[in-house]
Design an enzyme around this catalytic site. Structure first.
Site, PDB file in Angstrom:
ATOM      1  N   GLU A 209      27.950  -1.527   2.614  1.00  0.00           N
ATOM      2  CA  GLU A 209      26.641  -0.884   2.820  1.00  0.00           C
ATOM      3  C   GLU A 209      25.454  -1.853   2.813  1.00  0.00           C
ATOM      4  OE1 GLU A 209      26.284   2.372   0.047  1.00  0.00           O
ATOM      5  OE2 GLU A 209      27.781   3.585   1.096  1.00  0.00           O
ATOM      6  N   GLU A 315      33.968   6.002   3.564  1.00  0.00           N
ATOM      7  CA  GLU A 315      33.665   6.798   2.374  1.00  0.00           C
ATOM      8  C   GLU A 315      33.226   8.189   2.804  1.00  0.00           C
ATOM      9  OE1 GLU A 315      30.843   5.180  -0.360  1.00  0.00           O
ATOM     10  OE2 GLU A 315      31.709   3.160  -0.345  1.00  0.00           O
TER      11      GLU A 315
END
Length: 449
Positions: A209, A315
């Protein structure tokens, strides 16, 4: 490290997938993967007990502040106890039993090294990472290595190790931290180029991320290209899939970027609870969005004419609120209730954002023991999860976030199965997006929890 001089790569996760010594056909065989979050990279909402025993004046909000407060000796003892008890061999056996074939293991740079001024506990987590890989091998689970925390923090969020400013590719030490990250990847990939890892570490993540909305796109792409070159020069198999994050830019904006490089994969993380426009959707509409919106995004991203190409959801969860304790950082409240006070007018949410958008919005039922869930809510949770699995398998597949938590049931596959709101085997599902979606409001499911 207690590693055997020989190893067995003739294991398989289940009868529908190849043994480790045979190639996985990425892009045609769906990945059904599980994240082992909160183990080697701490997250307060996964293990709130590590963060709850302090005064608010201590401001213990991440691994940096926790280890600073504890001091070197106590931090080492505390984290060794956590590493050794939170995950063990039985974890991997259970993941295999539930039909998964890959595990994504987040870890942070201090598994390898620390720098002057770092309070982190150095290298102890490295031993557990290696144990995890060997446990995965025993149960035929291929490994996606995920560097979750980079020097300087690549996103300024607590799961990178240090909440606050982004100091990677940014700020006074941005270039230094970028080079440190590349040096770590060189060290890691030379290690994992060993023969014993060629069949088990099949996916290699560069940076979890990266917050590209706050970084120069050109800088991140240049760094990513350099990191890919390091992986390829290390001696790791050319078939190793190199994984990089979408950076929250929007999938359509990846069209034409990093093209022509073989065996690289764009990783997006899909949640409805951090985006107000999705959070306010009614329950039936959330499933429609999972079936239509995410299916469409997946298909568009899989084509280089409309997106990047190879695409994975690294995710996702079944949670429909952001009510879990510490999910939005320690002590910062929730969007659902309108109590998210980040200290910034651009990121705070101070009015309720459940679908009714009023004082009816409550968190208690979502955080309650799942034995109290109504039949309609249980049905919705199961259907929402299965809708997402359907959509992501239109691409390369997915990794659920996460295997276990101390208390946040809707973020734990293990707890969700025990509660009857997730499939006991990820391959055995009752819903897909070709079926009709009930009116859950008509079934009595309240929209304010």
């Amino acid at each position: 490290m207690g590693l055997n001089s020989t190893w067995n790569d003739n294991t398989r996760a289940n009868s529908k997938v190849p043994v480790l010594s045979s190639s996985w056909q990425y892009g045609t065989m769906p990945i059904r993967g599980m994240n082992i979050g909160g183990w080697l990279s701490l997250e307060p909402f996964i293990t709130p007990s590590l963060f709850s025993g302090f005064s608010s004046l201590d401001n213990i909000v991440d691994e940096w502040t926790l280890t600073s407060k504890l001091g070197a000796t106590k931090a080492a003892n505390t984290l060794e106890q956590h590493y050794s008890s939170f995950v063990n061999e039985a974890t991997f056996a259970q993941i295999q039993l539930m039909g998964f074939d890959h595990v994504r293991i987040p870890y942070s740079y201090w598994a390898v090294t620390t720098y002057p001024g770092d309070p982190y506990v150095p290298q102890i987590s490295w031993r557990y990472l290696l144990r995890g890989i060997e446990w995965a091998r025993k149960y035929g689970l291929r490994v996606n290595l995920d560097l979750h925390g980079l020097p300087g923090s690549q996103n300024g969020w607590n799961h990178s190790g240090r909440q606050g400013a982004v100091g990677w590719l940014n700020g006074t030490d941005g270039a230094l931290n970028a080079q440190r990250s590349l040096d770590i990847h060189k060290q890691l990939t030379l290690f994992f180029a060993q023969e014993r890892y060629k069949n088990i570490v099949t996916m290699y993540g560069l940076a979890n991320e990266p917050r590209m909305v706050d970084l120069r796109t050109e800088d991140v792409l240049e760094w990513t290209t350099s990191a890919i070159s390091i992986v390829r020069a290390s001696g790791m198999p050319n078939s190793t899939i190199v994984v990089f994050g979408d950076g929250f830019m929007g999938l359509a904006n990846w069209k034409g970027k990093l093209q022509g490089i073989p065996n690289i994969l764009l990783d997006v993380h899909q949640y409805v609870i951090f985006n107000i426009d999705q959070l306010v959707l009614a329950h039936s509409a959330k499933i429609e969005f999972a079936c239509q919106g995410w299916s469409q995004q997946t298909q568009q991203s899989m084509s280089t004419s409309t997106g990047f190409g190879n695409f994975l959801c690294g995710e996702w969860s079944q949670a429909d609120t952001d009510c879990a304790n510490y999910l939005n950082n320690v002590g910062q409240g929730s969007r659902w209730l309108g109590t998210l006070n980040t200290g910034s007018v651009t990121t705070s949410v101070l009015t309720p954002t459940c679908p009714t958008r009023n004082a009816q919005c409550v968190c208690d039922p979502a955080n309650a023991n799942p034995s109290t869930y109504s039949p309609a809510y249980k049905q919705w949770l199961m259907m929402f999860a299965e809708a997402q699995l359907h959509s992501y398998e239109l691409g390369w597949g997915s990794f659920y976030w996460t295997w276990q938590t101390e208390s946040a049931t809707q973020w734990s596959w293990k707890s969700g199965v025990a509660a009857g709101v997730l499939p006991s085997n990820v391959m055995s599902r009752t819903f897909d997006c070709s079926q009709s979606i009930p009116d859950f409001s008509g079934l009595g499911l309240s929209e304010f929890w």
